[in-house]
Design an enzyme around this catalytic site. Structure first.
Site, PDB file in Angstrom:
ATOM      1  CE  LYS A 270      -3.464   2.251   3.068  1.00 15.99           C
ATOM      2  NZ  LYS A 270      -4.327   2.173   3.932  1.00 15.99           N
ATOM      3  CG  ASP A 275      -5.946   7.473   5.018  1.00 13.08           C
ATOM      4  OD1 ASP A 275      -6.731   7.972   4.360  1.00 13.08           O
ATOM      5  OD2 ASP A 275      -6.016   6.313   5.472  1.00 13.08           O
ATOM      6  CE  LYS A 282      -7.107   8.278   8.483  1.00  9.04           C
ATOM      7  NZ  LYS A 282      -7.533   6.689   9.019  1.00  9.04           N
ATOM      8  CG  ASP A 293      -2.318   4.823   5.155  1.00  9.14           C
ATOM      9  OD1 ASP A 293      -2.024   3.634   5.820  1.00  9.14           O
ATOM     10  OD2 ASP A 293      -3.368   5.188   4.691  1.00  9.14           O
ATOM     11  CG  ASP A 352     -10.308   6.718   7.022  1.00  8.59           C
ATOM     12  OD1 ASP A 352      -9.298   6.651   6.280  1.00  8.59           O
ATOM     13  OD2 ASP A 352     -10.269   6.622   8.309  1.00  8.59           O
ATOM     14  CD  GLU A 354      -7.188   4.844   2.574  1.00  5.21           C
ATOM     15  OE1 GLU A 354      -8.132   4.841   3.605  1.00  5.21           O
ATOM     16  OE2 GLU A 354      -6.035   4.597   2.842  1.00  5.21           O
ATOM     17  NE  ARG A 356     -11.048  -1.833   3.843  1.00  6.18           N
ATOM     18  CZ  ARG A 356     -11.784  -1.796   4.967  1.00  6.18           C
ATOM     19  NH1 ARG A 356     -12.638  -2.637   4.678  1.00  6.18           N
ATOM     20  NH2 ARG A 356     -11.118  -1.726   6.022  1.00  6.18           N
TER      21      ARG A 356
END
Ligand code: BES
Ligand code: ZN
Ligand code: ZN
Length: 504
Positions: A270, A275, A282, A293, A352, A354, A356
């Site tokens: 990833k 993020d 968030k 991230d 959030d 995201e 995946r």
């Protein structure tokens, strides 16, 4: 800092480091055979300072003037019956910290004093060298004091650590130290990528730094731009990227160290360079940590560099999808539906979740290459922190043989992993209402497993697959493993992924 292997205990270095373990029965330190003068010093250490060889214990003698050394440092390894490779990584961190605080610039390490407790001296030397190499990392380049011409805050640097052996090093020992150097260097590169803030490591910069680092290694790096990403139908990556002013990228890396007929091992990571949560924004507290991230992607990049530098006899391919997750005017909205590369439609109830989405397309693409196994790392869920804290990386696979291989590799490298559940219940939880899949489950429970189940839907049938959730272990783990930076990226999984690829 250089770590070198040398024959002979005499040297022109200022400080000698000697290890000792603790005999649990009498509570006393266990030393290897030493010179008469050093023996005398061990008596002082034990009788005057109470040195007992405990884990992380130190005893420093300034101006000891013994065997040609000005200073002598004794370091404890802990219970003699439990000393292992990890004890040496920890001991290296203790040595490194002590030498720095005493402003020592070069030191000789009495390696036999540690090897005494091991059957496999090469792997022990590797662990010790890894420990030193991993300590030799500090992300300070954005501080004005780090500028070349700055005289402020300049501390004396630790420039050399020599590992001193009584006998000439064997070929296996020399190779082990060289291997450690490459592994630490590549793990430090992974950390360096992770520690950069989001405005420095954008998807474009992540790709550029990867290309730069791969020069001359034999790695082939291909960077996909926006038109190519559209052409390849990476619907999840495009969906997340549409909220950001930064263009997405996909970094594809290939290394062929084995014959053409050998199936590759595939890695996916990833590469979310920041993020914010997107429209499902968030909370503000600790949001700055979301620059990390992309640590799963950085681990995959570090792994590929290490395999190439080690000239590993394997074929490997890596795919790192990279974007920011931002709430820009064109951002994905809760309820939106997109179509993933494998044709499945996905409704996005929470922007959030995201990771995946961007990983899904990369997993499909990687599994189309028909790999022998597919390993994927991501800072995927906050839930894994609740389950495992900052000690273990959660591993999700339905393939028990694959899990055994992963556990074995992790046991070798000292990176802790833990098997987590993944089954059809979790898949059921990810069914969509108006699309094939939903990106979050109905409830809050088993969030790491439902996330893994979503990823699995994007992997082609028959490809052995394991997902590594590194959200708890990718940064700030020095409280557990002192050879990591106090604050910052850990570079976790580089060593285990290298080991896995090499031993698969
Ligand atoms: N990058 C985060 C996961 C994360 C959270 C990593 C905290 C490290 C520390 C991921 O994209 C995310 O936000 N996941 C959500 C999923 C939820 C909305 C189902 C989470 O874990 O809260
Ligand atoms: Zn998120
Ligand atoms: Zn994320």
């Amino acid at each position: 800092m250089k770590v070198v292997l040398k024959k002979g205990l005499s040297s022109d270095l200022s400080t000698l480091v000697v290890f000792a373990a603790k005999n649990k029965k009498d509570g006393k330190a266990v030393f290897t055979k030493l010179s008469p003068d050093l023996n005398k010093l061990t008596e002082f250490a034990q009788n005057d300072s109470g040195f007992a060889g405990d884990k992380k214990e130190t005893c420093f003698f300034r101006r000891a003037e013994v065997d040609g050394y000005t200073n002598v440092l004794f370091v404890g390894l802990g219970d003699a019956s439990k000393v292992d490779n990890e004890s040496l990584r920890v001991a290296a961190a203790v040595v490194y910290g002590s030498l720095k605080s005493h402003k020592v610039t070069s030191a000789g390490v009495h390696a036999d004093s540690a090897l005494k407790f091991f059957r496999d001296s090469a792997s022990a030397l590797q662990a010790l060298s890894e420990g030193f190499g991993l300590c030799d990392y500090d992300f300070d380049e954005l501080k004005s004091s780090a500028k070349k011409d700055s005289k402020k805050d300049k501390k004396p640097e630790l420039k050399e650590i020599s590992l001193l052996l009584t006998n000439a090093p064997t070929a296996a020992q020399t190779k082990a130290v060289q291997r450690a150097e490459i592994l630490a260097e590549c793990q430090n590169f992974t950390r360096w990528l992770g520690d950069h803030p989001g405005n420095f490591i954008t998807p474009t910069m992540l790709a550029e730094e990867t290309v730069k680092a791969a020069k001359g290694t034999g790695l082939k790096v291909t960077v996909w731009d926006l038109p190519k990403i559209k052409k390849e139908r990476f619907g999840g990556l495009l969906a997340v990227a549409q909220g950001s002013a930064q263009e997405p990228r996909v970094i594809v890396m290939e290394y062929n160290g084995a014959g053409k007929s050998k199936k590759p091992i595939a890695f996916v990571g990833k590469g979310l360079t920041f993020d914010s949560g997107g429209i499902s924004l968030k909370p503000g507290a600790s949001m700055e940590e979301m620059k990390y991230d992309m640590c799963g992607g950085a681990a995959v990049i570090g792994t590929m560099l290490a395999l190439a530098k080690l000239k590993a006899k394997v074929n490997v391919i890596a795919v790192v999808p990279s974007t920011e997750n931002m709430p820009g005017p064109a951002a994905l909205k809760p309820g939106d539906v997109y179509v993933a590369r494998n044709g499945k439609s996905v409704e996005v109830f929470n922007t959030d979740a995201e990771g995946r989405l961007i990983l899904g397309d990369a997993l499909t693409y990687a599994s189309e290459q028909k790999p022998a196994a597919l390993f994927e790392a991501a800072t995927l869920t906050g839930a894994i922190l609740i389950a495992l804290g900052n000690t273990h990386t959660g591993v999700f696979t339905r393939d028990s043989k694959l899990m055994s291989k992963i556990q074995e590799a992790a046991d070798t490298t000292g990176e802790l992993v833990w098997p987590m559940p993944l089954n059809d219940f979790h898949v059921d939880d990810m069914k969509g209402t108006h699309a094939d899949l939903c990106n979050i489950s109905g409830g809050r429970l088993a969030g790491s497993s439902t996330a893994a189940a979503f990823l699995e839907q994007m992997v082609e049938d028959g490809v052995p697959f394991a997902h590594f959730d590194v959200a708890g272990t990718a940064w700030n783990i020095a409280s557990r493993f002192p050879y990591h930076p106090k604050k910052g990226a850990s570079g976790i999984m580089v060593r285990t992924f290298v080991e896995l690829a090499e031993t698969f």
